[in-house]
Scaffold this active site. Structure first.
Site, mmCIF file in Angstrom:
data_model
loop_
_atom_site.group_PDB
_atom_site.id
_atom_site.type_symbol
_atom_site.label_atom_id
_atom_site.label_comp_id
_atom_site.label_asym_id
_atom_site.label_seq_id
_atom_site.Cartn_x
_atom_site.Cartn_y
_atom_site.Cartn_z
ATOM 1 C CG HIS A 100 -40.314 0.059 -7.241
ATOM 2 N ND1 HIS A 100 -41.433 -0.549 -7.743
ATOM 3 C CD2 HIS A 100 -39.247 -0.589 -7.796
ATOM 4 C CE1 HIS A 100 -41.074 -1.535 -8.554
ATOM 5 N NE2 HIS A 100 -39.748 -1.572 -8.616
ATOM 6 C CD GLU A 101 -35.260 0.403 -7.151
ATOM 7 O OE1 GLU A 101 -34.640 -0.618 -6.796
ATOM 8 O OE2 GLU A 101 -35.772 0.525 -8.277
ATOM 9 C CG HIS A 122 -36.921 -4.349 -5.667
ATOM 10 N ND1 HIS A 122 -37.785 -5.365 -6.021
ATOM 11 C CD2 HIS A 122 -37.067 -3.392 -6.627
ATOM 12 C CE1 HIS A 122 -38.429 -5.043 -7.129
ATOM 13 N NE2 HIS A 122 -38.011 -3.848 -7.516
#
Length: 351
Positions: free
Chosen positions: A17-18, A21
């Protein structure tokens, strides 16, 4: 072993998920202060350009710290100074990565299948009383139950289990849709091989798997997971589910380890653990996009709200106020996670 695997999978999904980003911010020219794999005490780090790349002790995720994400910054490449469309893509990228991982895992699960059960009725038990032109017939394909679309055979079992004494069915018969409102399809007692069992009294057609059907099944399984999250949230808001039905990381790891240990074969254990990993990946994607403070969805909501505010009043919302909302939301979220964690621990010791 399964507990360790579950912890690593959960941490990997957060790290992915990170990574979404991070990669999107880099691609769009937004400054990243630090990208970390893992949480907690620092084990290793290396500065490369503007970004500190680090490895931390606890394998429970990671983080991507963007310049100017939660405070004012003079850096022209800060997140707070980026164009709205760039902010939107960066914020949504984490959930998109989780969903992509969920889809890939579902495709992996579908790949070995040699056949799939479809939603087309193949036969009825001899005592089935609801067949006929005004009821169900062999060859009918169930399209929806109580307004919920049927994508896979497993949807039929799920939606029937959520229905009451009657339900609204839509079936496809000879290329035409047929609506059966208030249809009394409930489990009844049938005799099979001299044994009395409770069944719905139907069997369904089985089709040989092809590359196309494997890809379709994997994709639709991920889509089904999205709906499962929606249905679960609806049950929670409607009071049909309570705190005892919620699970946090502790409960999820426990369930995954239980499922792995209860599996009869190594393949069954692999399948079940990957299934849960796919479900969690899609769950993380959906939950992170909810318009709640501190979540990516909450930041996206403020992004649109800021655009509307600028259109109406020719000025933007003070970033401090948004920061206060997100800090309050984070505090409430951490409080909820703490309550759920204690609930999960209570379940463990209450067995």
């Amino acid at each position: 072993m399964y507990i360790i695997a579950a912890i690593l999978i959960f941490g990997l999904l957060i790290a992915v998920h990170e990574l979404g980003h991070f990669a999107t911010a880099k691609l769009l020219g937004v400054s990243v202060e630090e990208f970390s794999i893992g949480m907690g005490p620092l084990l290793w780090s290396r500065q490369k350009g503007e970004t500190l790349y680090s490895l931390r002790a606890l394998p429970i995720g990671g983080f991507c710290a963007l310049e100017g994400e939660d405070e004012e910054s003079d850096d022209p490449r800060a997140f707070g100074r980026a164009r709205a469309w760039k902010k939107f893509l960066i914020l949504v990228a984490g959930a998109a990565m989780n969903f992509l991982v969920g889809v890939l895992l579902c495709l992996i699960l579908s790949a070995p299948n040699q056949a799939f059960i479809t939603a087309e009725i193949a036969s009825f038990n001899e005592n089935f009383s609801l067949q006929g032109e005004d009821g169900l017939m062999v060859g009918d394909r169930i399209i929806s139950i109580d307004g919920e679309r049927i994508y896979l055979y497993s949807d039929i079992l799920l939606m029937l289990s959520r229905s009451g004494e009657t339900m609204d069915l839509v079936v496809e018969r000879n290329g035409k849709k047929l609506v059966l409102d208030d249809f009394p399809l409930v489990p009844r007692e049938y005799t099979e091989n001299g044994i009395t069992v409770r069944r719905y009294g139907m069997t369904f057609h089985v089709e040989e798997a092809t590359l196309g059907s494997r890809l379709e099944n994997g994709w639709l399984t991920a889509v089904d997971f999205v709906r499962l999250v929606r249905l679960s949230l609806g049950d929670l808001l409607a009071g049909r589910a309570g705190l005892r039905d919620l699970s946090g990381p502790i409960g999820i790891v426990d369930v995954m380890s239980e499922v792995g240990e209860a599996s009869d074969t190594v393949w069954d254990a692999f399948y079940n653990v990957i299934y849960f990993a796919a479900l969690i990946a899609v769950n993380l994607a959906v939950m992170n996009l909810l318009p709640l403070p501190a979540l990516d969805g909450g930041r996206i909501f403020f992004l649109f709200l800021n655009g509307l505010w600028l259109l109406l009043f020719r000025k933007t919302i003070n970033p401090r106020y948004e920061g206060y909302v997100h800090m309050t939301g984070m505090a409430l979220l951490m409080g909820l996670m703490l309550v759920v964690a204690f609930s999960d621990i209570g379940k463990l010791f209450g067995r």
